[in-house]
Scaffold this motif. Sequence first.
Motif, PDB file in Angstrom:
ATOM      1  N   GLN A 165       0.836  -1.207   0.000  1.00 24.22           N
ATOM      2  CA  GLN A 165       0.000   0.000   0.000  1.00 24.22           C
ATOM      3  C   GLN A 165       0.872   1.258   0.000  1.00 24.22           C
ATOM      4  N   LYS A 166       0.537   2.205  -0.889  1.00 24.02           N
ATOM      5  CA  LYS A 166       1.304   3.453  -0.974  1.00 24.02           C
ATOM      6  C   LYS A 166       0.467   4.662  -0.606  1.00 24.02           C
ATOM      7  N   ASN A 167      -0.850   4.566  -0.720  1.00 22.51           N
ATOM      8  CA  ASN A 167      -1.733   5.684  -0.351  1.00 22.51           C
ATOM      9  C   ASN A 167      -3.017   5.100   0.230  1.00 22.51           C
ATOM     10  N   ALA A 168      -4.071   5.874   0.273  1.00 22.74           N
ATOM     11  CA  ALA A 168      -5.301   5.403   0.916  1.00 22.74           C
ATOM     12  C   ALA A 168      -5.923   4.221   0.179  1.00 22.74           C
ATOM     13  N   ALA A 169      -5.657   4.100  -1.118  1.00 22.22           N
ATOM     14  CA  ALA A 169      -6.252   3.008  -1.902  1.00 22.22           C
ATOM     15  C   ALA A 169      -5.402   1.741  -1.818  1.00 22.22           C
ATOM     16  N   GLN A 170      -6.044   0.612  -2.101  1.00 26.21           N
ATOM     17  CA  GLN A 170      -5.339  -0.669  -2.173  1.00 26.21           C
ATOM     18  C   GLN A 170      -5.316  -1.113  -3.636  1.00 26.21           C
ATOM     19  N   PHE A 171      -4.257  -1.836  -4.030  1.00 26.96           N
ATOM     20  CA  PHE A 171      -4.168  -2.349  -5.394  1.00 26.96           C
ATOM     21  C   PHE A 171      -3.879  -3.847  -5.349  1.00 26.96           C
ATOM     22  N   LEU A 172      -4.519  -4.588  -6.251  1.00 26.56           N
ATOM     23  CA  LEU A 172      -4.211  -6.015  -6.365  1.00 26.56           C
ATOM     24  C   LEU A 172      -4.196  -6.438  -7.828  1.00 26.56           C
ATOM     25  N   LEU A 173      -3.433  -7.488  -8.099  1.00 30.78           N
ATOM     26  CA  LEU A 173      -3.409  -8.114  -9.419  1.00 30.78           C
ATOM     27  C   LEU A 173      -4.215  -9.401  -9.344  1.00 30.78           C
ATOM     28  N   SER A 174      -5.067  -9.614 -10.337  1.00 32.55           N
ATOM     29  CA  SER A 174      -5.798 -10.897 -10.414  1.00 32.55           C
ATOM     30  C   SER A 174      -5.641 -11.425 -11.831  1.00 32.55           C
ATOM     31  N   THR A 175      -5.573 -12.747 -11.962  1.00 33.49           N
ATOM     32  CA  THR A 175      -5.397 -13.317 -13.302  1.00 33.49           C
ATOM     33  C   THR A 175      -6.272 -14.540 -13.505  1.00 33.49           C
ATOM     34  N   ASN A 176      -6.753 -14.703 -14.737  1.00 35.66           N
ATOM     35  CA  ASN A 176      -7.336 -15.979 -15.133  1.00 35.66           C
ATOM     36  C   ASN A 176      -6.303 -16.679 -16.014  1.00 35.66           C
ATOM     37  N   ASP A 177      -6.718 -17.556 -16.935  1.00 39.73           N
ATOM     38  CA  ASP A 177      -5.740 -18.300 -17.735  1.00 39.73           C
ATOM     39  C   ASP A 177      -4.932 -17.419 -18.680  1.00 39.73           C
ATOM     40  N   LYS A 178      -5.488 -16.285 -19.089  1.00 36.43           N
ATOM     41  CA  LYS A 178      -4.844 -15.510 -20.157  1.00 36.43           C
ATOM     42  C   LYS A 178      -4.606 -14.028 -19.842  1.00 36.43           C
ATOM     43  N   THR A 179      -5.442 -13.428 -18.997  1.00 37.37           N
ATOM     44  CA  THR A 179      -5.413 -11.975 -18.820  1.00 37.37           C
ATOM     45  C   THR A 179      -5.200 -11.593 -17.364  1.00 37.37           C
ATOM     46  N   ILE A 180      -4.261 -10.676 -17.133  1.00 37.01           N
ATOM     47  CA  ILE A 180      -3.990 -10.173 -15.779  1.00 37.01           C
ATOM     48  C   ILE A 180      -4.589  -8.772 -15.674  1.00 37.01           C
ATOM     49  N   LYS A 181      -5.206  -8.474 -14.541  1.00 33.49           N
ATOM     50  CA  LYS A 181      -5.795  -7.144 -14.346  1.00 33.49           C
ATOM     51  C   LYS A 181      -5.289  -6.535 -13.043  1.00 33.49           C
ATOM     52  N   LEU A 182      -5.051  -5.222 -13.101  1.00 32.83           N
ATOM     53  CA  LEU A 182      -4.680  -4.473 -11.899  1.00 32.83           C
ATOM     54  C   LEU A 182      -5.915  -3.722 -11.421  1.00 32.83           C
TER      55      LEU A 182
END
Length: 445
Positions: A102-119
């Motif tokens: 965490q760098k600021n008030a928001a949280q970030f995560l990466l999620s992936t299925n078989d082909k595509t990763i999303k932030l």
Amino acid sequence: MAGPGGDMQWCFSQVKGAIDDDVAEADIISTVEFNHTGELLATGDKGGRVVIFQQEIENKNQPQFRSEYNVYSTFQSHEPEFDYLKSLEIEEKINKIRWLPQKNAAQFLLSTNDKTIKLWKISERDKRPEGYNLKEDDGRYKDPNTITSLRVPVLIPMDLMVEASPRRVFANAHTYHINSISVNSDNETYLSADDLRINLWHLEITDRSFNIVDIKPANMEELTEVITAAEFHPHQCNTFVYSSSKGTIRLCDMRASALCDKHSKLFEEPEDPSNRSFFSEIISSISDVKFSHNGRYMMTRDYLSMKIWDLNMENRPVETYQVHEYLRSKLCSLYENDCIFDKFECCWNGNDSVVMTGSYNNFFRMFDRGHRRDVTLEASRENSKPMQVLKPRKVCAGGKRKKDEISVDSLDFNKKILHTAWHPQDNIIAVATTNNLYIFQDKVN
């Protein structure tokens, strides 16, 4: 589990998910991950959803009632897609979730299925602006001729809203199914691994990635092994490891060359000839690899055991733990029902003194490294009274069965714990059984 003051006892805390015996495929949990503080716990499922639980503030007056995790945000991360060029359906199932520090008030995560990763960005909103000059409160624009004075818009409190918004989509870089993602310690890059290749991405750049490992042979008939898992070192941003279906782990240094096809170290244990069988190759395949928090060791999980490797010693592991050795005699039936291909994950506790992994019959195993003790516990609805202490379970491999023991033949192989996670600071664990998430904690005296 042995703790500093003797034996640690684990208590039931919570269970999430429906009780029905009839489980919808989309509700099956496919990944579990705490964030870096342990305040948030994310799960992904086969329906492409991510559910985030937040730890409630502890009650200072009643220390025996530890904090609970309640639903914080739920969102649809991935949708089913269709690859028209290959006539293949792309499942929405979430294969992995990784939190960014965490760098600021928001949280970030990466999620992936078989082909595509999303932030994904997860942010809170508890105020809304009111008192615009050109707009009514309901959003309609005013006639400018009716405006006779200027006013300053104000922020007024509102009910807390948690919003999940996709900030980046990293697509079209993997021909095969993605099995791992790992955020680098530089917090700027991350890797994604599929069966034959590992790519390095920058978190800000979605239209290109660098291929850092490629084990695809020119002739696919010569293919002998695939990549099963990959992870960055927790402190050295140039170092990563990947495991293979042949039971080897390769450590690579990105300073050596742009394409890390030549490993720096190869961790492999010679096979015991007395245990050689038709299934040897299948059960030696590594399903998970995890660095310890201090970066000195790594843990690997194969079908029957868990091994701890010292990064300075390649020829054999420093510790080996048998997870369910009693299944060695059952490998034939496990092969026939495809259970032998189950991919069990493993995890470290916060100070690397205990390791945990799952098994069948909704059992999970813990191994205390310092005291060389182990315990088998069960996640079940029968043991789900608040603060109920979990009783250790024992499996009888053969011979005369004692009163509290369970026969190998009565184990339910449809009930399995593949995904587990340990809170980074506290003795709180999350264990996924099919469509339920169990949370256990150590007993507070």
